[in-house]
Enzyme design. Structure first.
Site, short mmCIF file in Angstrom:
data_model
loop_
_atom_site.label_atom_id
_atom_site.label_comp_id
_atom_site.label_asym_id
_atom_site.label_seq_id
_atom_site.Cartn_x
_atom_site.Cartn_y
_atom_site.Cartn_z
N ASP A 125 99.35 172.34 31.69
CA ASP A 125 100.17 170.90 31.94
C ASP A 125 98.85 169.80 31.43
O ASP A 125 98.45 169.14 32.54
CB ASP A 125 100.47 170.85 33.12
CG ASP A 125 100.75 169.63 33.61
OD1 ASP A 125 101.72 169.21 33.30
OD2 ASP A 125 101.36 169.19 34.98
N ARG A 148 92.40 160.82 50.19
CA ARG A 148 92.93 160.70 50.83
C ARG A 148 91.61 161.16 51.68
O ARG A 148 92.26 162.80 52.39
CB ARG A 148 94.28 161.34 51.40
CG ARG A 148 95.23 160.74 50.44
CD ARG A 148 97.09 161.18 51.46
NE ARG A 148 97.24 162.35 50.53
CZ ARG A 148 97.06 162.69 49.60
NH1 ARG A 148 97.55 161.63 48.86
NH2 ARG A 148 97.53 164.23 48.90
N ARG A 208 95.63 160.40 33.87
CA ARG A 208 95.10 160.63 35.02
C ARG A 208 95.28 158.97 35.45
O ARG A 208 95.68 158.88 36.31
CB ARG A 208 93.62 161.05 35.39
CG ARG A 208 93.39 162.95 35.64
CD ARG A 208 94.27 162.96 36.00
NE ARG A 208 94.42 164.97 36.15
CZ ARG A 208 94.71 165.75 36.96
NH1 ARG A 208 95.24 165.54 37.35
NH2 ARG A 208 93.78 166.96 36.77
N THR A 221 98.34 173.85 38.83
CA THR A 221 96.59 174.05 38.64
C THR A 221 96.23 174.81 39.60
O THR A 221 95.97 175.12 41.03
CB THR A 221 96.12 172.53 38.75
OG1 THR A 221 96.91 171.80 37.92
CG2 THR A 221 94.17 172.90 38.35
N GLU A 267 97.15 175.96 34.31
CA GLU A 267 98.17 177.16 34.97
C GLU A 267 98.38 178.93 34.14
O GLU A 267 98.67 178.79 33.43
CB GLU A 267 99.19 175.41 34.67
CG GLU A 267 99.21 175.21 35.87
CD GLU A 267 100.13 173.82 35.91
OE1 GLU A 267 101.15 174.41 35.76
OE2 GLU A 267 100.34 172.57 36.32
N GLU A 281 88.88 167.32 38.88
CA GLU A 281 87.83 168.18 40.23
C GLU A 281 86.67 168.44 40.07
O GLU A 281 85.64 167.48 40.67
CB GLU A 281 88.88 169.64 41.04
CG GLU A 281 90.41 169.13 41.06
CD GLU A 281 90.40 170.97 40.74
OE1 GLU A 281 90.29 171.30 41.35
OE2 GLU A 281 91.90 171.11 39.81
#
Length: 429
Positions: free
Chosen positions: A236, A146, A240, A363, A204, A377
């Protein structure tokens, strides 16, 4: 709450603890050990050794709250110890520091070589909740899907989370089996079933719950910090491509429930006192947290300033005895919500937390490429491969890849401490 146990001048008669990168006498983290040929019991890491809490409890060296806490920590899980709350835990820390400091009578019969001990999960985990408090990660991932509105409207108002799967939390070192599931290949109109093709890690912090709360009795934000018994590293693992197909409308499922890895030692809030910091500064246009999420003390020192490192060692790299390659170096300061805010929000509707429950922070990523907490990322969704010193490239993880997390508290005038590693090697489905 700084005291004599934090003094950087403090040294131990356990020689390997002095200058140890993770476990100097200023740390004293708790775990569950199994010495060779013996049963499992609680232990405390000190340098390259482990203090046997069962032997200590039986020694008559402790008294009062310290002895009571030691006896519970000596059990086969740390749940009862975690449920004691801060006062007995602090008493035991002070007693351990006095027992192990330089000048005290050496008690070598209470120690095991760490290399001779098998480590187990520190507690029986009843529930696992994964938060989404890393705002830079949330924005980076949101931009992939987005670009005009990366953050959902609720993000800066409420700590976002989902309930994970406690049964598949594994200790550092366990193999990570590539999961199967449904995924929608690019350009396809129908899903296919098979192994994940876009396996990723997520950097994390793990947050261990202590004495918890009764059903229907929220934990006020001013007391929420005392409900936290310690911290660890948490990976974690994320499928994807499976996640992209399944997450709407209810969020992660098979993409997350196949495995989560944690480091073995619980680093206490007391050990981390020198590395407390103010919460992340909010932007001028950001909303103030609602009153049930706001406490002056938590705003001032509810954050943690820890260095967080991610490394990769491919199968080829290990075969060539190459050092692991650093993928990122970030900071736990990059969390939008504090652990205490997570506890307060989790319980505000009446949900009960129990000793040994665990939270994932979400994350943790910085604003620069060097500080990103996932391959999603770093590679911009697979468009920009990572170049490795072996000549290999990665967009997502391949079988044989090993991911290593490390964390350290480093501050001028304080003794640095670490968490031990959180490792996992990816294997085929």
């Amino acid at each position: 709450m700084m005291d004599a146990t934090h003094s950087p001048q403090l040294r131990s008669w356990v020689a390997s603890a002095n200058g140890h990168p993770d476990f100097p006498i200023q740390n004293l983290p708790f775990g569950i050990i199994q010495p060779r040929g013996e049963t499992r019991r609680g232990g405390v890491a000190i340098g390259d050794e482990v203090l046997d809490l069962a032997r200590l409890s039986a020694s008559g060296l402790l008294a009062g709250d310290a002895q009571m806490a030691c006896a519970l920590a000596a059990q086969t899980t740390l749940n009862a110890f975690l449920g004691l709350g801060p006062k007995p835990r602090r008493a035991l820390r002070a007693a351990l520091s006095d027992l192990l400091k330089e000048g005290a009578q050496p008690r070598h019969g209470l120690l095991h070589a760490a290399k001779d001990c098998r480590l187990h999960l520190p507690a029986k985990i009843g529930d696992y909740t994964d938060f989404y408090a890393g705002i830079n990660h949330a924005e980076a991932v949101g931009k992939l899907f987005r670009p005009d509105a990366p953050l959902m409207p609720n993000y800066k108002h409420v700590p976002i989370a989902y309930h994970g799967r406690a049964s598949s939390i594994c200790l550092s070192g366990a193999q990570v089996r590539r999961p199967n599931g449904q995924r929608l290949p690019p350009g396809a109109s129908e899903p296919v079933f098979g192994p994940c093709q876009r396996l990723d890690y997520e950097l994390e912090m793990g947050i261990w719950i202590g004495d918890g709360n009764e059903l229907g009795a929220p934990v006020p934000i001013a007391k929420a910090g005392d409900a936290i018994a310690g911290f660890c590293l948490l990976n974690d693992w994320s499928a994807r491509d499976i996640q992209a197909w399944e997450y709407q409308p209810l969020g992660p499922f098979l993409a997350k429930n196949f495995q989560t890895s944690i480091s073995a030692w619980i680093v206490t809030p007391e050990a981390l006192a020198p590395f407390r910091c103010a919460v992340m500064e909010r932007g001028s246009g950001d909303p103030k947290p609602l009153p049930y999420l706001t406490d002056a003390s938590d705003q001032k020192e509810g954050g943690l300033a820890l260095q967080l490192e991610v490394l990769i060692a491919t199968e080829q790299m290990r075969a060539k005895n190459m050092a692991p390659h650093r993928l990122s170096l970030g900071s736990s300061k990059d969390l939008y919500w504090t652990p205490a805010q997570m506890v307060a929000h989790h319980t505000v509707g009446g949900c009960n937390l129990s000793p040994g429950d665990i939270f994932g922070s979400g994350t943790i990523s910085g604003k620069t490429r060097e500080a990103l907490g996932s391959l999603l990322e770093i590679t911009e969704g697979g468009k920009s491969p990572v170049q490795l010193p072996s000549g290999e490239t990665r967009t997502f993880l391949q079988d044989g890849d090993e991911i290593v997390f490390r964390a350290r508290g480093v501050k001028e005038g304080c003794a640095p401490i670490g968490f031990g590693e959180c490792r996992g090697v990816v294997v085929g489905h």
